[in-house]
Design a protein around this motif. Structure first.
Motif, mmCIF file in Angstrom:
data_model
loop_
_atom_site.group_PDB
_atom_site.id
_atom_site.type_symbol
_atom_site.label_atom_id
_atom_site.label_comp_id
_atom_site.label_asym_id
_atom_site.label_seq_id
_atom_site.Cartn_x
_atom_site.Cartn_y
_atom_site.Cartn_z
ATOM 1 N N PRO A 1 0.802 -1.228 0.000
ATOM 2 C CA PRO A 1 0.000 0.000 0.000
ATOM 3 C C PRO A 1 0.832 1.274 0.000
ATOM 4 N N TYR A 2 1.951 1.262 -0.710
ATOM 5 C CA TYR A 2 2.893 2.381 -0.649
ATOM 6 C C TYR A 2 2.632 3.376 -1.775
ATOM 7 N N PHE A 3 1.400 3.837 -1.918
ATOM 8 C CA PHE A 3 1.013 4.663 -3.058
ATOM 9 C C PHE A 3 1.482 6.109 -2.926
ATOM 10 N N SER A 4 1.965 6.503 -1.769
ATOM 11 C CA SER A 4 2.572 7.829 -1.571
ATOM 12 C C SER A 4 3.917 7.672 -0.881
ATOM 13 N N GLY A 5 4.697 6.685 -1.323
ATOM 14 C CA GLY A 5 5.883 6.331 -0.559
ATOM 15 C C GLY A 5 5.443 5.659 0.724
ATOM 16 N N GLU A 6 6.383 5.375 1.603
ATOM 17 C CA GLU A 6 6.006 4.811 2.893
ATOM 18 C C GLU A 6 6.818 5.443 3.999
ATOM 19 N N ARG A 7 6.127 5.649 5.118
ATOM 20 C CA ARG A 7 6.781 6.194 6.294
ATOM 21 C C ARG A 7 7.326 5.021 7.112
ATOM 22 N N THR A 8 6.866 4.857 8.322
ATOM 23 C CA THR A 8 7.441 3.813 9.172
ATOM 24 C C THR A 8 6.921 2.430 8.773
ATOM 25 N N PRO A 9 7.702 1.368 9.027
ATOM 26 C CA PRO A 9 9.074 1.436 9.530
ATOM 27 C C PRO A 9 10.135 1.453 8.436
ATOM 28 N N ILE A 10 9.725 1.395 7.127
ATOM 29 C CA ILE A 10 10.757 1.315 6.093
ATOM 30 C C ILE A 10 11.285 2.692 5.716
ATOM 31 N N ASN A 11 10.488 3.758 5.958
ATOM 32 C CA ASN A 11 10.937 5.126 5.696
ATOM 33 C C ASN A 11 11.551 5.268 4.304
ATOM 34 N N ASP A 12 10.748 4.935 3.313
ATOM 35 C CA ASP A 12 11.205 4.954 1.923
ATOM 36 C C ASP A 12 10.273 5.840 1.098
ATOM 37 N N PRO A 13 10.646 7.117 0.892
ATOM 38 C CA PRO A 13 9.778 8.006 0.116
ATOM 39 C C PRO A 13 9.664 7.617 -1.348
#
Length: 503
Positions: A348-360
């Motif tokens: 579900p990383y449709f706007s990048g991802e915050r925690t815990p992978i912190n990958d914009p």
């Protein structure tokens, strides 16, 4: 006409809507109102809202609607929360110089994060701020503003956030709560709970810390409704206004998640976690911040795209019917499908991802598509993908030794309990709920009571009316236990490809 007596006004500005509520000091709801709005995405990774046309306009509309049948003199206190941490630049007259830059869903400052880490050292920043720089951090976005919009920067006299801007419009004072201030890293020092000059030049250049608001706690009195704000809203001049906070922390207050070991799990446009701790447990994967009340600390985390993902699916696959009906239909269709959505798996990383992978740079991934799959399969895969992301965050909390006593769910995604059941089945964790699920605005009403001197901290528990918890199903959990490692592996396997895709 309501029964006589004082009332508390809570106001919350969210990603897609703003909500207001009038509450008695006993926690009984007298009136509520909702105003819908949109957010702007002017470029890839840029997510913004207009401070006056959205935040302040919604606030005025909510107040006037709620006061239609109420004597303003009965409003004993006001508190606001809003999406955050956001960045808003104001000129010398207190006017916004550009749209507000939103929280971690706005990923524009990736290069500034890299530059600050290279200049100052990641370890040094973490020791100072008790957090690593991510898209949630405001400091890199301030540097982005300074580097990319020098004309705006030259005219900037105040750097604030959404909830603080609303307080300013109501009282004329610039004040920010400690929870939000911690996210203005590396300008905030948790140990002293003050703005810090240590890394000022790397963020602000030759400007001083007086660009930043005064710091205070969420339930303290920020000021009183000014004559100008009274004219615009109908509130009585002199009405106490609380410092307020970000929406997620107000959500935690709204369900009584304020004791050590209480974890608030917010199902909103994003999913947010707030765990109240007796002492901090800093870790680069998550956020260690101040709590709502003096002396409290929170371990916080947040996913990038959750409710926003279901909204996207509704908009794209059910636009022929009204939004609420579309949600009901898709939830019902998805509930009839088995765990795993018949072989469909979604990141579900449709706007990048915050925690815990912190990958914009993360992107949404849908794996396993076949011609037999329907919109219901996609919707269920999205709900499950968020559930796997929640499990990933909860496992991260456990890895660093954080103690969770209970989990309390809140937010728009709790309606119907379908999503909660999927999450409990995936995580194996029971979720408590309260009968009042208004969310942040209800928590704001309590903060208003604190600022007005009508309520003590312990009074919050008398507001809470629990309902039956959502319990995990062992058989469905076993099915999800087989899928969860594949979810984790899907990100690892697709990351190199996704990072090479054009923005």
């Amino acid at each position: 006409m309501t029964a006589p007596g004082p009332l508390l006004l809570g106001l919350d500005v969210g990603t897609y809507s703003s909500k207001g509520v009038l509450v008695t000091p006993d926690g009984d709801i007298v009136a509520q109102h909702v105003v819908a709005h949109e957010m702007s995405m002017p470029a890839a990774g840029h997510v913004e809202q207009d401070a006056d046309a959205v935040w302040w306009a919604d606030t005025q509309s909510l107040i006037r609607s709620l006061l239609q049948d109420v004597d303003p003199a009965r409003v004993a206190g006001v508190a606001c929360s809003a999406i955050g941490p956001t960045l808003l630049a104001l000129d010398a007259e207190g006017r916004p110089l550009r749209p507000g830059i939103l929280y971690g869903v706005d990923t524009r400052a990736g290069r500034q994060i890299d530059a600050l880490n290279a200049e100052l050292g990641e370890d040094a920043i973490f020791r100072h701020s008790q957090m690593a720089l991510t898209s949630q951090a405001v400091g890199p976005k301030i540097r982005w503003l300074r580097e990319h919009e020098p004309g705006v920067w030259a005219r900037t006299r105040t750097l604030t956030t959404a909830s603080s801007y609303l307080v300013y419009r109501l009282t004329g004072r610039h004040v920010m709560d400690h929870h939000t201030g911690a996210h203005f890293m590396p300008l905030y020092e948790p140990r002293t709970q003050q703005w810090s000059d240590t890394y000022r030049r790397s963020v602000l250049g030759d400007r001083d810390l007086d660009l930043l608001p005064e710091l205070a706690w969420s339930d303290e009195k920020a000021g009183e409704v000014s004559a100008e704000a009274s004219r615009l809203t109908g509130l009585r001049p002199g009405t106490p206004v609380a410092v307020g906070t970000v929406d997620a922390l107000a959500e935690a207050i709204s369900v009584g998640a304020t004791g050590p070991g209480d974890l608030m799990l917010m199902y909103g446009s994003t999913t947010f976690f707030v765990l109240v701790q007796p002492s901090p447990t800093p870790d680069p994967r998550v956020w260690s911040v101040g709590g709502a009340f003096p002396g409290q600390v929170n371990l916080a985390a947040g996913m990038g795209t959750t409710g926003s993902l279901t909204r996207w699916l509704v908009d794209e696959f059910a636009r022929e019917v009204p939004t609420e009906q579309a949600y009901d239909a898709l939830f019902t269709e998805a509930a009839d499908l088995p765990p795993g959505a018949d072989g469909l798996l979604m990141l579900p990383y449709f706007s990048g991802e915050r925690t815990p992978i912190n990958d914009p740079q993360a992107r949404g991934v849908i794996a396993g598509l076949r011609l037999s799959h329907t919109r219901a399969h996609l919707f269920r895969a999205a709900l499950e993908g968020v559930g796997f992301g929640i499990r990933h965050n909860l496992e991260t909390f456990a890895d660093l030794g954080a103690q969770i006593r209970r989990v309390v769910a809140v937010g728009g995604g709790t309606k119907g309990r379908h999503w909660l059941q999927i999450v409990s089945d995936i995580t194996g964790v029971a979720q408590e709920m309260t009968r009042v699920t208004l969310g942040a605005s209800y928590g704001d009403a309590f903060l208003a009571g604190r600022a007005a001197g009508l309520l003590a901290h312990e009074d919050l528990q008398t507001w809470m009316k629990p309902q039956a918890p959502v319990l995990p199903d062992a058989q469905r959990k076993a099915a999800y236990d087989r899928l969860y490692p594949l979810y984790r592996e899907l990100y690892t396997a697709t990351r190199p490809v996704v990072h090479q895709l054009p923005a």
